[in-house]
Design a protein around this motif. Structure first.
Motif, short mmCIF file in Angstrom:
data_model
loop_
_atom_site.label_atom_id
_atom_site.label_comp_id
_atom_site.label_asym_id
_atom_site.label_seq_id
_atom_site.Cartn_x
_atom_site.Cartn_y
_atom_site.Cartn_z
N SER A 26 21.56 34.29 -11.63
CA SER A 26 22.72 34.09 -10.75
C SER A 26 22.47 32.97 -9.75
O SER A 26 23.34 32.15 -9.50
N ALA A 27 21.26 32.95 -9.19
CA ALA A 27 20.92 31.90 -8.23
C ALA A 27 20.92 30.53 -8.91
O ALA A 27 21.39 29.55 -8.32
N LEU A 28 20.41 30.47 -10.12
CA LEU A 28 20.41 29.20 -10.86
C LEU A 28 21.84 28.75 -11.15
O LEU A 28 22.16 27.57 -11.03
N ASP A 29 22.70 29.69 -11.53
CA ASP A 29 24.10 29.36 -11.82
C ASP A 29 24.81 28.79 -10.60
O ASP A 29 25.67 27.93 -10.72
N GLU A 33 26.41 24.72 -6.21
CA GLU A 33 27.45 24.98 -5.22
C GLU A 33 26.94 24.64 -3.81
O GLU A 33 25.74 24.53 -3.60
N PRO A 34 27.87 24.53 -2.84
CA PRO A 34 27.42 24.34 -1.45
C PRO A 34 26.50 25.51 -1.07
O PRO A 34 26.80 26.66 -1.36
N ALA A 35 25.41 25.20 -0.47
CA ALA A 35 24.39 26.18 -0.06
C ALA A 35 23.68 26.82 -1.25
O ALA A 35 22.91 27.76 -1.08
N GLY A 36 23.94 26.33 -2.44
CA GLY A 36 23.33 26.91 -3.63
C GLY A 36 21.84 26.68 -3.71
O GLY A 36 21.09 27.52 -4.18
N ARG A 37 21.38 25.52 -3.24
CA ARG A 37 19.94 25.23 -3.28
C ARG A 37 19.19 26.19 -2.36
O ARG A 37 18.12 26.71 -2.73
N ALA A 38 19.76 26.47 -1.20
CA ALA A 38 19.12 27.42 -0.28
C ALA A 38 19.09 28.82 -0.90
O ALA A 38 18.09 29.53 -0.76
N ALA A 39 20.16 29.19 -1.60
CA ALA A 39 20.20 30.50 -2.25
C ALA A 39 19.15 30.58 -3.36
O ALA A 39 18.51 31.62 -3.55
N LEU A 40 18.97 29.49 -4.09
CA LEU A 40 17.96 29.46 -5.15
C LEU A 40 16.56 29.58 -4.57
O LEU A 40 15.73 30.34 -5.07
N LEU A 41 16.28 28.87 -3.49
CA LEU A 41 14.97 28.98 -2.84
C LEU A 41 14.73 30.40 -2.32
O LEU A 41 13.62 30.93 -2.43
N LEU A 42 15.78 31.02 -1.78
CA LEU A 42 15.66 32.38 -1.28
C LEU A 42 15.36 33.35 -2.42
O LEU A 42 14.50 34.22 -2.30
N ALA A 43 16.05 33.17 -3.54
CA ALA A 43 15.81 34.03 -4.70
C ALA A 43 14.37 33.85 -5.20
O ALA A 43 13.68 34.83 -5.50
N GLN A 44 13.91 32.61 -5.25
CA GLN A 44 12.53 32.36 -5.69
C GLN A 44 11.54 32.99 -4.72
O GLN A 44 10.52 33.56 -5.14
N ARG A 45 11.84 32.90 -3.44
CA ARG A 45 10.95 33.50 -2.43
C ARG A 45 10.90 35.02 -2.60
O ARG A 45 9.83 35.62 -2.60
N HIS A 46 12.07 35.64 -2.76
CA HIS A 46 12.11 37.10 -2.93
C HIS A 46 11.33 37.53 -4.16
O HIS A 46 10.58 38.51 -4.12
N ILE A 47 11.48 36.80 -5.26
CA ILE A 47 10.76 37.15 -6.48
C ILE A 47 9.26 36.96 -6.29
O ILE A 47 8.46 37.80 -6.70
#
Length: 92
Positions: A26-29, A33-47
């Motif tokens: 979902s984060a990759l998808d 989007e706007p703020a999508g890169r930050a969401a992807l980094l957050l998902a990677q951090r959580h994992i």
């Protein structure tokens, strides 16, 4: 995200590999989007936190501190503020 919500997400990621895969997908998808890169980094951090940051760093052949700085925005900002580019310090 508050600490309790983050801890809940990290626990779910740790306990359910399918959830982790869906979360990252979902984060990759949304990364375009706007703020999508930050969401992807957050998902990677959580994992990475769910799988143990040190273990992930070893598997990626990077130092744990480097992985943490890459995934935590405040650490990247602090590094930028405390270590200006070499040229600005008078070195070439």
């Amino acid at each position: 995200m508050d600490r309790t919500a983050r801890a809940t997400v990290v626990d779910l990621l740790h306990d359910d590999p399918g959830f982790a895969a869906g979360y990252l997908e979902s984060a990759l998808d949304e990364s375009g989007e706007p703020a999508g890169r930050a969401a992807l980094l957050l998902a990677q951090r959580h994992i990475a936190e769910a799988k143990d940051m040190a273990q992930v760093a070893r598997a990626a052949c990077v130092q744990r501190e480097a992985l943490y700085r890459a995934l935590v925005p405040s650490m990247r900002a602090a590094q930028t503020q405390t270590a200006p580019p070499t040229r600005e310090r008078g070195r070439v």
